[in-house]
Design an enzyme around this catalytic site. Structure first.
Site, PDB file in Angstrom:
ATOM      1  N   THR A 174      43.634  41.826  43.397  1.00  0.00           N
ATOM      2  CA  THR A 174      43.989  43.086  42.944  1.00  0.00           C
ATOM      3  C   THR A 174      43.257  43.596  41.879  1.00  0.00           C
ATOM      4  O   THR A 174      42.148  43.136  41.861  1.00  0.00           O
ATOM      5  CB  THR A 174      45.559  42.949  42.601  1.00  0.00           C
ATOM      6  OG1 THR A 174      46.157  44.325  42.365  1.00  0.00           O
ATOM      7  CG2 THR A 174      45.603  42.125  41.130  1.00  0.00           C
ATOM      8  N   ASN A 175      43.590  44.663  41.119  1.00  0.00           N
ATOM      9  CA  ASN A 175      42.607  45.328  40.104  1.00  0.00           C
ATOM     10  C   ASN A 175      43.815  45.718  39.022  1.00  0.00           C
ATOM     11  O   ASN A 175      44.903  45.449  39.106  1.00  0.00           O
ATOM     12  CB  ASN A 175      42.060  46.405  40.735  1.00  0.00           C
ATOM     13  CG  ASN A 175      42.788  47.720  41.235  1.00  0.00           C
ATOM     14  OD1 ASN A 175      43.784  48.146  40.508  1.00  0.00           O
ATOM     15  ND2 ASN A 175      42.685  47.728  42.523  1.00  0.00           N
ATOM     16  N   ARG A 176      43.126  46.279  38.028  1.00  0.00           N
ATOM     17  CA  ARG A 176      43.812  46.739  36.753  1.00  0.00           C
ATOM     18  C   ARG A 176      44.487  47.955  36.552  1.00  0.00           C
ATOM     19  O   ARG A 176      45.085  48.230  35.553  1.00  0.00           O
ATOM     20  CB  ARG A 176      43.004  46.391  35.482  1.00  0.00           C
ATOM     21  CG  ARG A 176      42.542  44.828  35.267  1.00  0.00           C
ATOM     22  CD  ARG A 176      41.582  44.872  34.144  1.00  0.00           C
ATOM     23  NE  ARG A 176      41.957  45.516  33.049  1.00  0.00           N
ATOM     24  CZ  ARG A 176      41.211  46.409  32.336  1.00  0.00           C
ATOM     25  NH1 ARG A 176      39.986  46.599  32.503  1.00  0.00           N
ATOM     26  NH2 ARG A 176      41.753  46.931  31.109  1.00  0.00           N
TER      27      ARG A 176
END
Ligand code: C5P
Length: 365
Positions: A174-176
């Site tokens: 995933t990412n932030r």
């Protein structure tokens, strides 16, 4: 501005210190040199918000009284007034309050209905009458100040947040991204009168009032949702940070640690914007997050994904990008023009973007 009742709960000095603004309490007080006279305040304001609004204040406003600085300013203003009532359940349900609210609505006061929840009175515990969440109050404020509604009836689909690409039941790529930018766009579009569908990846945020909300987990679900809620003749805003890759395989059981290294092969995800670009029937707005050569790369994306507008941000600039409440963006338009916006709150960035979208829709019609 505080009513005498409000000052019994919180000292004006506390408000003054926290807000850095002077606090008006007494309508007969002679203002200090730099302060605005209270009656001037009612002309100066773009919007007046009373939060919390007690049963007593609602009654006074309904009767047109002007016995303190708050009621006097409301009586003297031409600005929209937003009321966020808060009181105990019996007061809220009392026919006198019901009747006062009806009269206020008739006079175009904006009412943010209270919610069910814990009340100040311990005897009552839970009940109806708790002040609405601040986000709901803010939505009404935005709604009030953005009249006339320039996206009235326009379908707007917004994607927000990140995607999560699992390779076993608990592990993922995933990412932030938090979803704040997309949620701000959805909220502002509602305030401007649009029919908004918000499609978000996993997020802790509460969807704004008045949107159709769908939550998805991974990119392929997001693609499917965007296709089924594609806004014909409207606007598609892809603010989501979609994962470019996903693990090729998914293990039904948690992958055991063996001491060996683990190879997870990643395959490309579908590009949602590129895939809807093939049958484009709406204005398309994309986002680009780049750490270097951002303008150049964004211009390339604008062309490749057939966008009308791309919003570029660089997460390395202070106060921009993921997980902060402000953003600093540059707008690149299809016609080659570029506009750099100063760093500002994501809600205001959203407003600026939507104002440009309205202009693009007008040009196209
Ligand atoms: O190519 P890049 O991911 O930088 O492009 C960003 C823009 O494209 C964003 O608007 C994003 O929502 C969208 N996007 C997409 N599908 C993907 C990846 C990105 O629609 N798989």
């Amino acid at each position: 501005m505080m009513t005498p009742g409000a000052t019994k709960f919180i000292a004006p000095l506390t408000f003054q210190a926290l807000s850095g603004a002077s606090v008006s309490v007494d309508p007969f007080e002679i203002p200090r040199q730099d302060d605005i006279e209270h009656i001037e305040l009612s002309h100066w304001a773009d919007v007046i918000v009373i939060a919390p609004a007690t049963a007593n204040t609602l009654a006074k406003l309904a009767a047109g009284m002007a016995d303190n600085v708050v009621t006097a300013s409301v009586l003297a203003t031409h600005a929209p007034v937003v009321l966020a009532p808060a009181m105990n359940t019996n007061m809220w349900e009392n026919p006198a309050t019901v009747e006062n609210l009806r009269r206020l609505k008739e006079r175009f006061f904006y009412i943010v209905e209270p919610e069910y929840g814990e009340l100040a009175s311990k005897r009552e515990g839970q009940g109806m009458g708790r002040m609405a969440r601040i986000e709901r109050v803010l939505t009404q404020v935005l709604y009030a100040v953005t009249q006339p509604k320039t996206l009235a009836g326009v379908r707007v689909t917004v994607t927000a947040g990140r995607t999560e690409e699992y390779f076993d039941p608990v592990r993922m790529l995933t990412n932030r991204a938090t979803g704040r930018m997309g949620f701000a766009l959805a909220e502002m579009a509602v305030a401007l009168g649009a029919e908004v569908t918000l499609i978000s990846g996993p997020t802790d945020l509460t969807p704004p009032d008045g949107v159709r909300y769908f939550q998805v987990i991974h990119a392929r679900q997001m693609l499917e949702m965007v296709q089924s809620h594609y806004p014909n003749n409207g606007v598609l805003i892809m603010a989501a940070a979609v994962s470019d890759f996903r693990p090729e395989a998914f293990s039904q059981n948690k992958i055991k640690k063996t001491g060996d290294s683990l190879q997870v092969r990643l395959v490309p995800n579908p590009d949602i914007l590129a895939s809807v670009a093939k049958h484009k029937k709406a204005l398309h707005v994309g986002f680009a997050l780049e750490t270097d050569d951002e303008i150049e790369r964004a211009r390339d994306k604008l062309k490749r994904k057939k966008l009308d507008l791309i919003v570029v941000n660089n997460p390395n600039v202070p106060g921009a990008g993921f997980a902060v409440s402000t953003n600093k963006v540059t707008l690149l338009f299809k016609d080659g023009t570029t506009q750099e916006l100063p760093r500002m709150d994501k809600r205001l960035v959203a407003r600026e973007i939507l104002i440009r979208i309205i202009a693009l829709l007008e040009q196209a019609s």
